[in-house]
Write an enzyme that holds these catalytic residues in place. Structure first.
Site, mmCIF file in Angstrom:
data_model
loop_
_atom_site.group_PDB
_atom_site.id
_atom_site.type_symbol
_atom_site.label_atom_id
_atom_site.label_comp_id
_atom_site.label_asym_id
_atom_site.label_seq_id
_atom_site.Cartn_x
_atom_site.Cartn_y
_atom_site.Cartn_z
ATOM 1 C CG HIS A 55 3.378 -28.805 -43.000
ATOM 2 N ND1 HIS A 55 4.564 -29.224 -43.569
ATOM 3 C CD2 HIS A 55 3.120 -27.578 -43.515
ATOM 4 C CE1 HIS A 55 5.013 -28.286 -44.379
ATOM 5 N NE2 HIS A 55 4.155 -27.276 -44.371
ATOM 6 C CB VAL A 150 -1.325 -19.124 -47.763
ATOM 7 C CG1 VAL A 150 -1.592 -18.017 -48.741
ATOM 8 C CG2 VAL A 150 -1.013 -18.578 -46.372
ATOM 9 C CB CYS A 156 2.362 -20.985 -39.640
ATOM 10 S SG CYS A 156 1.948 -22.550 -40.412
#
Length: 168
Positions: A55, A150, A156
């Site tokens: 991202h 991850v 996040c």
């Protein structure tokens, strides 16, 4: 999230194209001023191609009004150049050697001023040295080791909503 956003009176926009994808890590608000009509959803949106990363926020985030933290990889620098070419505003930049370390959480708190939550020196010692140059910021190091496994970043783990005047 829908219930919390509705309770705050925030506008919820749903994507109707089933093939469309959008993640919070794909969205970077670069100007900390409210749009002309806060509830109308009037924002200028630009598309920034992201290479080699999950991202956009995998290698950049905001560290204050007009201050972008950016990783030093070729992909990060290319994206920054694209952002600069598309904007009338000239942003200051803070370049860190580690792309994942550029994923930070910035807040301006009434009783604390500029606050930056960033990864620890155990994770990215050279990048933390760069953060320490931000003398006007309260720096809060937070371990992100498990999320990094991850491809997750500090953003996040965050949903920041200002309840003042129902702004986001």
């Amino acid at each position: 999230m829908r219930a919390a956003m509705s309770e705050l009176g925030l506008k919820i926009v749903e994507m109707s194209d089933e093939s469309a994808t959008l993640d919070g890590g794909d969205v970077l608000f670069t100007v900390v001023l409210p749009p002309p009509s806060l509830h109308s959803g009037d924002y200028t949106v630009s598309t920034v191609p992201v290479e080699e990363r999950l991202h956009l926020k995998s290698f950049c985030s905001m560290a204050g009004p007009g201050l972008i933290i950016i990783g030093s990889s070729e992909a990060a620098q290319k994206a920054l150049k694209t952002m600069q070419q598309m904007s009338d505003h000239r942003y200051d930049k803070l370049t860190v050697p580690d792309d994942p370390a550029a994923n930070c959480v910035y807040m301006n708190l009434p009783d604390r001023g500029d606050v930056l939550i960033h990864c620890t020196s155990q994770e990215f010692p050279e990048s933390v040295k760069v953060f320490e140059r931000l003398k006007g910021h309260m720096l809060i190091p937070v371990s992100n080791q498990e999320k990094l496994k991850v491809d997750g970043g500090l953003t996040c783990l965050s949903v920041l909503i200002s309840k003042t005047n129902r702004s986001v």
